[in-house]
Design a protein around this motif. Structure first.
Motif, PDB file in Angstrom:
ATOM      1  N   ALA A 359     -34.343 -76.664   0.903  1.00 28.99           N
ATOM      2  CA  ALA A 359     -35.012 -75.529   0.266  1.00 28.99           C
ATOM      3  C   ALA A 359     -35.121 -74.364   1.237  1.00 28.99           C
ATOM      4  CB  ALA A 359     -36.401 -75.935  -0.232  1.00 28.99           C
ATOM      5  N   ARG A 360     -35.245 -73.188   0.670  1.00 27.14           N
ATOM      6  CA  ARG A 360     -35.375 -71.959   1.453  1.00 27.14           C
ATOM      7  C   ARG A 360     -36.573 -71.171   0.934  1.00 27.14           C
ATOM      8  NH1 ARG A 360     -30.374 -67.778   1.727  1.00 27.14           N
ATOM      9  NH2 ARG A 360     -29.610 -69.225   3.337  1.00 27.14           N
ATOM     10  N   ILE A 361     -37.317 -70.568   1.861  1.00 22.38           N
ATOM     11  CA  ILE A 361     -38.457 -69.727   1.482  1.00 22.38           C
ATOM     12  C   ILE A 361     -37.948 -68.346   1.095  1.00 22.38           C
ATOM     13  CG2 ILE A 361     -40.594 -68.658   2.284  1.00 22.38           C
ATOM     14  CD1 ILE A 361     -40.901 -70.981   4.248  1.00 22.38           C
ATOM     15  N   GLN A 362     -38.443 -67.868  -0.037  1.00 22.93           N
ATOM     16  CA  GLN A 362     -38.146 -66.505  -0.455  1.00 22.93           C
ATOM     17  C   GLN A 362     -39.430 -65.847  -0.942  1.00 22.93           C
ATOM     18  OE1 GLN A 362     -35.252 -66.884  -3.595  1.00 22.93           O
ATOM     19  NE2 GLN A 362     -36.774 -67.444  -5.132  1.00 22.93           N
ATOM     20  N   ILE A 363     -39.380 -64.555  -1.180  1.00 19.92           N
ATOM     21  CA  ILE A 363     -40.536 -63.818  -1.673  1.00 19.92           C
ATOM     22  C   ILE A 363     -40.379 -63.604  -3.175  1.00 19.92           C
ATOM     23  CG2 ILE A 363     -41.914 -61.713  -1.470  1.00 19.92           C
ATOM     24  CD1 ILE A 363     -41.967 -63.551   0.984  1.00 19.92           C
ATOM     25  N   GLY A 364     -41.367 -64.067  -3.938  1.00 15.73           N
ATOM     26  CA  GLY A 364     -41.328 -63.927  -5.387  1.00 15.73           C
ATOM     27  C   GLY A 364     -41.618 -62.512  -5.841  1.00 15.73           C
ATOM     28  N   GLU A 365     -41.530 -62.289  -7.134  1.00 11.30           N
ATOM     29  CA  GLU A 365     -41.746 -60.960  -7.707  1.00 11.30           C
ATOM     30  C   GLU A 365     -43.156 -60.441  -7.440  1.00 11.30           C
ATOM     31  OE1 GLU A 365     -40.757 -61.159 -11.812  1.00 11.30           O
ATOM     32  OE2 GLU A 365     -38.590 -61.433 -11.464  1.00 11.30           O
ATOM     33  N   ASP A 366     -44.121 -61.337  -7.282  1.00  9.21           N
ATOM     34  CA  ASP A 366     -45.497 -60.918  -7.023  1.00  9.21           C
ATOM     35  C   ASP A 366     -45.796 -60.779  -5.538  1.00  9.21           C
ATOM     36  OD1 ASP A 366     -45.383 -63.546  -6.302  1.00  9.21           O
ATOM     37  OD2 ASP A 366     -47.120 -64.198  -7.480  1.00  9.21           O
ATOM     38  N   GLY A 367     -44.782 -60.923  -4.689  1.00  6.61           N
ATOM     39  CA  GLY A 367     -44.963 -60.769  -3.254  1.00  6.61           C
ATOM     40  C   GLY A 367     -45.380 -62.029  -2.530  1.00  6.61           C
ATOM     41  N   ALA A 368     -45.570 -63.137  -3.243  1.00  2.00           N
ATOM     42  CA  ALA A 368     -45.976 -64.396  -2.622  1.00  2.00           C
ATOM     43  C   ALA A 368     -44.758 -65.244  -2.265  1.00  2.00           C
ATOM     44  CB  ALA A 368     -46.894 -65.174  -3.564  1.00  2.00           C
ATOM     45  N   GLN A 369     -44.941 -66.142  -1.285  1.00  3.90           N
ATOM     46  CA  GLN A 369     -43.856 -67.029  -0.897  1.00  3.90           C
ATOM     47  C   GLN A 369     -43.601 -68.077  -1.976  1.00  3.90           C
ATOM     48  OE1 GLN A 369     -44.869 -68.769   2.906  1.00  3.90           O
ATOM     49  NE2 GLN A 369     -43.741 -67.202   4.022  1.00  3.90           N
ATOM     50  N   GLU A 370     -42.333 -68.387  -2.182  1.00  2.00           N
ATOM     51  CA  GLU A 370     -41.963 -69.480  -3.066  1.00  2.00           C
ATOM     52  C   GLU A 370     -40.664 -70.095  -2.565  1.00  2.00           C
ATOM     53  OE1 GLU A 370     -41.687 -67.611  -6.892  1.00  2.00           O
ATOM     54  OE2 GLU A 370     -39.560 -67.126  -6.633  1.00  2.00           O
ATOM     55  N   LEU A 371     -40.339 -71.268  -3.074  1.00  2.00           N
ATOM     56  CA  LEU A 371     -39.167 -72.003  -2.611  1.00  2.00           C
ATOM     57  C   LEU A 371     -38.051 -71.942  -3.627  1.00  2.00           C
ATOM     58  CD1 LEU A 371     -40.880 -75.244  -1.234  1.00  2.00           C
ATOM     59  CD2 LEU A 371     -40.038 -73.308   0.104  1.00  2.00           C
ATOM     60  N   THR A 372     -36.854 -71.747  -3.122  1.00  2.00           N
ATOM     61  CA  THR A 372     -35.658 -71.935  -3.926  1.00  2.00           C
ATOM     62  C   THR A 372     -34.873 -73.101  -3.340  1.00  2.00           C
ATOM     63  OG1 THR A 372     -33.682 -70.860  -4.819  1.00  2.00           O
ATOM     64  CG2 THR A 372     -34.281 -70.308  -2.575  1.00  2.00           C
ATOM     65  N   VAL A 373     -34.146 -73.825  -4.162  1.00  2.00           N
ATOM     66  CA  VAL A 373     -33.463 -75.034  -3.693  1.00  2.00           C
ATOM     67  C   VAL A 373     -31.949 -74.849  -3.746  1.00  2.00           C
ATOM     68  CG1 VAL A 373     -35.325 -76.636  -4.258  1.00  2.00           C
ATOM     69  CG2 VAL A 373     -33.628 -76.070  -5.997  1.00  2.00           C
ATOM     70  N   PHE A 374     -31.267 -75.596  -2.885  1.00  2.00           N
ATOM     71  CA  PHE A 374     -29.811 -75.571  -2.853  1.00  2.00           C
ATOM     72  C   PHE A 374     -29.276 -76.179  -4.150  1.00  2.00           C
ATOM     73  CE2 PHE A 374     -25.569 -76.797  -1.323  1.00  2.00           C
ATOM     74  CZ  PHE A 374     -25.204 -75.633  -0.654  1.00  2.00           C
ATOM     75  N   PRO A 375     -28.209 -75.609  -4.724  1.00  2.00           N
ATOM     76  CA  PRO A 375     -27.769 -76.080  -6.049  1.00  2.00           C
ATOM     77  C   PRO A 375     -27.205 -77.491  -6.077  1.00  2.00           C
ATOM     78  CG  PRO A 375     -26.291 -74.364  -5.190  1.00  2.00           C
ATOM     79  CD  PRO A 375     -27.493 -74.396  -4.299  1.00  2.00           C
ATOM     80  N   SER A 376     -26.689 -78.006  -4.954  1.00  2.00           N
ATOM     81  CA  SER A 376     -26.098 -79.345  -4.954  1.00  2.00           C
ATOM     82  C   SER A 376     -27.066 -80.369  -4.381  1.00  2.00           C
ATOM     83  CB  SER A 376     -24.810 -79.350  -4.129  1.00  2.00           C
ATOM     84  OG  SER A 376     -24.318 -80.674  -3.974  1.00  2.00           O
ATOM     85  N   ARG A 377     -27.119 -81.557  -4.983  1.00  2.00           N
ATOM     86  CA  ARG A 377     -27.939 -82.648  -4.470  1.00  2.00           C
ATOM     87  C   ARG A 377     -27.123 -83.609  -3.604  1.00  2.00           C
ATOM     88  NH1 ARG A 377     -31.322 -84.333  -9.906  1.00  2.00           N
ATOM     89  NH2 ARG A 377     -32.427 -85.773  -8.523  1.00  2.00           N
ATOM     90  N   SER A 378     -25.852 -83.310  -3.372  1.00  2.00           N
ATOM     91  CA  SER A 378     -24.980 -84.215  -2.631  1.00  2.00           C
ATOM     92  C   SER A 378     -25.440 -84.368  -1.194  1.00  2.00           C
ATOM     93  CB  SER A 378     -23.543 -83.687  -2.664  1.00  2.00           C
ATOM     94  OG  SER A 378     -22.720 -84.433  -1.778  1.00  2.00           O
ATOM     95  N   SER A 379     -25.360 -85.601  -0.698  1.00  2.00           N
ATOM     96  CA  SER A 379     -25.749 -85.877   0.686  1.00  2.00           C
ATOM     97  C   SER A 379     -24.605 -85.649   1.659  1.00  2.00           C
ATOM     98  CB  SER A 379     -26.245 -87.325   0.815  1.00  2.00           C
ATOM     99  OG  SER A 379     -25.219 -88.232   0.422  1.00  2.00           O
ATOM    100  N   ALA A 380     -23.484 -85.119   1.157  1.00  2.00           N
ATOM    101  CA  ALA A 380     -22.346 -84.842   2.029  1.00  2.00           C
ATOM    102  C   ALA A 380     -22.160 -83.354   2.283  1.00  2.00           C
ATOM    103  CB  ALA A 380     -21.064 -85.417   1.422  1.00  2.00           C
ATOM    104  N   VAL A 381     -22.992 -82.503   1.663  1.00  2.00           N
ATOM    105  CA  VAL A 381     -22.822 -81.055   1.773  1.00  2.00           C
ATOM    106  C   VAL A 381     -23.655 -80.559   2.950  1.00  2.00           C
ATOM    107  CG1 VAL A 381     -22.997 -78.843   0.568  1.00  2.00           C
ATOM    108  CG2 VAL A 381     -22.430 -80.910  -0.712  1.00  2.00           C
ATOM    109  N   LEU A 382     -23.060 -80.574   4.135  1.00  2.00           N
ATOM    110  CA  LEU A 382     -23.789 -80.207   5.342  1.00  2.00           C
ATOM    111  C   LEU A 382     -24.177 -78.733   5.347  1.00  2.00           C
ATOM    112  CD1 LEU A 382     -24.903 -81.138   8.033  1.00  2.00           C
ATOM    113  CD2 LEU A 382     -22.638 -80.790   9.042  1.00  2.00           C
ATOM    114  N   SER A 383     -23.430 -77.894   4.637  1.00  2.00           N
ATOM    115  CA  SER A 383     -23.780 -76.473   4.590  1.00  2.00           C
ATOM    116  C   SER A 383     -25.164 -76.253   3.993  1.00  2.00           C
ATOM    117  CB  SER A 383     -22.733 -75.697   3.778  1.00  2.00           C
ATOM    118  OG  SER A 383     -22.641 -76.194   2.450  1.00  2.00           O
ATOM    119  N   SER A 384     -25.648 -77.198   3.188  1.00  2.00           N
ATOM    120  CA  SER A 384     -26.979 -77.054   2.589  1.00  2.00           C
ATOM    121  C   SER A 384     -28.075 -77.096   3.647  1.00  2.00           C
ATOM    122  CB  SER A 384     -27.225 -78.159   1.553  1.00  2.00           C
ATOM    123  OG  SER A 384     -27.294 -79.441   2.164  1.00  2.00           O
ATOM    124  N   VAL A 385     -27.863 -77.870   4.720  1.00  2.00           N
ATOM    125  CA  VAL A 385     -28.859 -77.971   5.781  1.00  2.00           C
ATOM    126  C   VAL A 385     -28.886 -76.689   6.606  1.00  2.00           C
ATOM    127  CG1 VAL A 385     -29.562 -79.255   7.832  1.00  2.00           C
ATOM    128  CG2 VAL A 385     -28.658 -80.479   5.859  1.00  2.00           C
TER     129      VAL A 385
END
Length: 416
Positions: A359-385
């Motif tokens: 997951a990555r921290i981003q700023i929501g529309e209201d200015g508060a922190q929220e999390l967005t997640v990587f689209p793939s759940r694969s345990s082989a996608v090292l780019s997600s880390v």
């Protein structure tokens, strides 16, 4: 391993929860012995074996907290606030006792002269030649740092078991501690299992992949302040796996492996560990990273991580780092730091296991922190880390709706 005399999980039993697994792991390792004395310049990242105590009071004398004028407050009324500037006291100098009806020009950190009970900041005074006009309503006893108000002589300023950060080095220096007693560095032996693995400098053959896990583990261990023992790439055979475990046990305080912990015909960690040592933990109810081998060869602990790079990274962060911090003698709560942050995503199809998604921290529309997640759940996608700021923890069988508060483990908090 058919019995479980020490309360450990035998293979085939119900997988442990994350909490139960970590509790068991930490209960089965102890801080390593051995200490050394180093200069504070060499202390960054080391773990204190003995507390640092102050031999001095800090401050060592009453001193000015501001640039301004040192006065005797009782002199103001009689003089209408107009005082003769009789001396100048920069930091590193010592003035003489205040004469009645005079002020001393003083600078931050300089000892206040005898008879002074107030320092008035320069911004509210009016200086003219050898005289200064001081407001009559200035507060007495202001802007003076008193002897010992920060630290008293004999006080413990840094506790044993502290991993030293830059601020600790500064604190040690402030009380005159030029050398400190620290635990010796933890020696960790590392190997990667797999005939398919080659080094990045080599050309890839059919079915081969580059050994990314080696460099990821090396980086993690170096950030933790460990000494590395490189056991290289271990071929997929029982004899080679046994030999690697024995070599690691002879050279290190901990052995860390990647790959070979599943149940395929080419996965030899379980059998090898049972032949040359003991297997004490096997499966954990998490995704990714269900297979995690823990045991020991003689007295040397072994952690066998999955070979998929994301699974390895997750299991090492959740379990390997706390175990290492325990062996290093670090005091306090060894669990990874967890924050409560708002979900900026929906998770409609939860798993039966606890999930740790990138997951990555981003700023929501209201200015508060929220999390967005990587689209793939694969345990082989090292780019997600590399993309992520940390791991969002999604409980078993629990649907997450956008706006829910979720637990988040930031990568930046793993090495403190």
């Amino acid at each position: 391993m058919t019995t479980d005399p020490c309360g450990c999980d035998a293979p085939g039993r119900t997988a442990l929860t994350k909490e139960h697994a970590l509790e068991r792991l930490l209960a089965r390792v102890e801080p390593v012995g051995g200490t050394e004395t180093v200069s504070i310049a060499e202390g960054l990242g080391r773990v204190l074996a003995e507390p640092v105590k102050s031999t001095i009071d800090v401050p060592a004398w009453d001193n000015s907290a501001m640039d301004g004028y040192a006065i005797r407050h009782a002199d103001l009324a009689a003089a209408g606030g107009r005082l003769r500037v009789a001396q100048r006291i920069p930091a590193g100098s010592t003035g003489s006792a205040l004469e009645p009806g005079t002020a001393a020009r003083i600078f931050t950190g300089a000892p206040v002269p005898e008879g002074c009970d107030t320092v008035v900041v320069q911004e509210i005074c009016e200086a003219s030649g050898d005289w200064v006009q001081v407001p009559l309503d200035c507060r007495t006893d202001a802007n003076i740092r008193r002897l010992g108000e920060d630290i008293r002589a004999g006080a413990e300023v840094i506790a044993a078991g502290t991993r030293l950060a830059p601020q600790h080095l500064g604190l040690a220096a402030s009380v005159g501690a030029a050398r400190i007693r620290v635990r010796r560095r933890l020696r960790v032996a590392v190997f990667s299992s797999g005939d398919e693995l080659v080094m990045p400098c080599e050309a890839l053959g059919p079915g081969q992949i580059y050994n990314s896990n080696r460099f990821m583990l090396f980086g993690l261990l170096e950030q933790l302040g460990c000494e590395l023992v490189d056991l290289g790439i271990v071929e997929d055979s029982l004899a080679a796996t046994e030999e690697a475990l024995l070599r690691g046990a002879a050279q290190a305080d901990l052995i860390v492996g990647s790959g070979g912990v599943s149940v395929g015909e080419e996965d030899h960690i379980k059998t090898a560990l049972e032949r040359v040592g003991t297997l004490e933990l096997w499966t954990i109810a998490i995704r990714p990273g269900k297979p995690l081998a823990f045991g020991r060869i003689g007295t040397t602990p072994f952690i066998g991580n999955p070979g998929n790079p994301v699974s390895l990274f997750v299991t090492f962060c959740l379990f390997g780092i706390p175990v290492i911090r325990r062996q290093q003698g670090i005091a306090g709560d060894l669990r990874p730091l967890s924050l409560r942050i708002r979900a900026g995503f929906d998770w409609p199809r939860p798993d039966k296991r606890r999930e740790f998604h990138r997951a990555r921290i981003q700023i929501g529309e209201d200015g508060a922190q929220e999390l967005t997640v990587f689209p793939s759940r694969s345990s082989a996608v090292l780019s997600s880390v590399a993309w992520a700021d940390g791991l969002v923890e999604i409980p078993e069988k629990q649907v997450i709706h956008k706006g829910d508060l979720v637990d988040f483990i930031p990568f930046r908090g793993l090495f403190g």
